[in-house]
Design an enzyme around this catalytic site. Structure first.
Site, PDB file in Angstrom:
ATOM      1  N   LYS A 154       3.803   2.693  -2.005  1.00 33.39           N
ATOM      2  CA  LYS A 154       4.046   1.721  -0.932  1.00 33.39           C
ATOM      3  C   LYS A 154       5.387   2.126  -0.333  1.00 33.39           C
ATOM      4  O   LYS A 154       6.446   1.587  -0.664  1.00 33.39           O
ATOM      5  CB  LYS A 154       4.041   0.286  -1.478  1.00 33.39           C
ATOM      6  CG  LYS A 154       4.004  -0.751  -0.362  1.00 33.39           C
ATOM      7  CD  LYS A 154       3.651  -2.117  -0.901  1.00 33.39           C
ATOM      8  CE  LYS A 154       3.982  -3.213   0.096  1.00 33.39           C
ATOM      9  NZ  LYS A 154       3.216  -3.188   1.330  1.00 33.39           N
TER      10      LYS A 154
HETATM   11  N1  PMP Z   1      -2.672  -2.039   2.599  1.00 32.88           N
HETATM   12  C1  PMP Z   1      -1.477  -2.053   3.212  1.00 32.88           C
HETATM   13  C2  PMP Z   1      -1.174  -1.019   4.236  1.00 32.88           C
HETATM   14  C3  PMP Z   1      -0.538  -3.042   2.879  1.00 32.88           C
HETATM   15  O1  PMP Z   1       0.656  -3.063   3.494  1.00 32.88           O
HETATM   16  C4  PMP Z   1      -0.861  -4.019   1.925  1.00 32.88           C
HETATM   17  C5  PMP Z   1       0.137  -5.083   1.577  1.00 32.88           C
HETATM   18  N2  PMP Z   1       0.996  -4.652   0.554  1.00 32.88           N
HETATM   19  C6  PMP Z   1      -2.130  -3.961   1.310  1.00 32.88           C
HETATM   20  C7  PMP Z   1      -3.002  -2.961   1.674  1.00 32.88           C
HETATM   21  C8  PMP Z   1      -2.514  -4.958   0.273  1.00 32.88           C
HETATM   22  O2  PMP Z   1      -1.777  -4.752  -0.891  1.00 32.88           O
HETATM   23  P1  PMP Z   1      -1.426  -5.951  -1.877  1.00 32.88           P
HETATM   24  O3  PMP Z   1      -2.696  -6.704  -2.107  1.00 32.88           O
HETATM   25  O4  PMP Z   1      -0.953  -5.265  -3.114  1.00 32.88           O
HETATM   26  O5  PMP Z   1      -0.398  -6.780  -1.228  1.00 32.88           O
END
Ligand code: PMP
Length: 289
Positions: A154
């Site tokens: 991320k």
């Molecule tokens: N894809 C992207 C590009 C994101 O920014 C997020 C948010 N973090 C997600 C998917 C979903 O991830 P999560 O459920 O871990 O928040």
């Protein structure tokens, strides 16, 4: 712009390299590697009734994202959990968003920055629903191939194409963009994973070139526990027309029904409703820490 409260001019405390500091003092210099070269990783988390949902999983992902970008986050997952909890408490919040991040500092200013200090900060603020009446349009950019970007981190740099795509969607009157992957399969939105309900089963793209969201995995577990079939597979954009319901998942987005994807329209159907309820229960109900 007039009603925007800038994020650098608020009351409260931010956890910054090991201590809580006044919100307005949590600053970096313009010559910061993370700003110039994208050497920054982050997390978005939600706290419900004073408890950060899946805090440990987010802390571990932050550390893993740093590792993928070639640096060691200088705190353990336990320490990050404690820092996040302390930040929420210091700000007197119970239901809020939590942003943790780690980045290379100012010690070196070039592509190579092996000796740079790794900084860590945690901020927290009130943040309501991420999406309202969500309608999506095709994104300007595709998700990059695994051999062209650190797709499982991320990482801040990966959001460059998300902001451009989301702005283009907003300029056309949509809430967000739906991004395809480098092969042309459906991937995700700029900040959430996507699910299709086709004849009662959940279909969702294989996370082989984008973030396998913590919410995505939670919703898959909940669906399977409820006897809903879940199929992770490559989905062609034409198949969006086969879905009776579409929803997206993410920490900020939670479970949000999709009303339209360009010319296709969808109702908030029974499967989406059931999963929204179950996710609400999981986040606020006191289990699945
Ligand atoms: N894809 C992207 C590009 C994101 O920014 C997020 C948010 N973090 C997600 C998917 C979903 O991830 P999560 O459920 O871990 O928040």
């Amino acid at each position: 712009m007039a009603d925007l409260i800038p994020f650098d001019d608020r009351d409260g405390s931010i956890w910054f390299n090991g201590a809580l500091v006044p919100w307005r003092d949590a600053k970096v210099h313009v010559l910061t590697h993370g700003l110039h070269y994208g050497s920054c990783v982050f997390e978005g988390e939600r706290c419900y009734a004073g408890r950060i949902f899946k805090s440990r999983a987010h802390s571990e992902r932050l550390i893993e994202s740093g590792r993928i970008l070639g640096f060691q986050v200088p705190y353990t997952a336990e320490e990050l959990d404690a820092a996040k909890a302390a930040t929420v408490e210091a700000n007197g919040l119970a239901d809020c968003y939590v942003r943790a991040l780690a980045w290379r500092g100012s010690e070196m200013m070039g592509v190579s920055a092996q000796q740079s200090k790794i900084n860590v900060a945690v901020a927290s603020w009130q943040w309501g629903a991420y999406y309202q009446d969500l309608r999506l349009t095709r994104a300007a950019y595709d998700r990059p191939a695994p051999n062209t970007a650190p797709i499982h981190a991320k990482a801040a740099g990966l959001y460059m194409i998300c902001t451009v795509s989301k702005h283009a969607a907003e300029d056309k009157g949509f809430g967000d963009a739906i991004m395809l992957d480098y092969r042309g399969f459906v991937a995700e939105t700029t900040g959430a994973n996507i699910f299709l309900v086709i004849d009662g089963a959940l279909h969702t793209p294989l996370p082989d070139c984008f973030l396998n969201g913590i919410t995505r995995r939670t919703v898959i577990d909940i669906a399977r526990q409820r006897g809903i079939e879940v199929v992770e597979r490559h989905i062609r954009p034409e198949e969006l027309a086969d879905a009776q319901e579409v929803f997206v998942t993410g920490t900020a987005a939670e479970v949000t029904p999709v009303r339209a994807i360009d010319d296709l329209t969808y109702q908030k159907g029974p499967v989406t409703e059931a999963l929204m309820d179950a996710y609400r229960e999981a986040t606020r109900g006191g289990h699945a820490a």
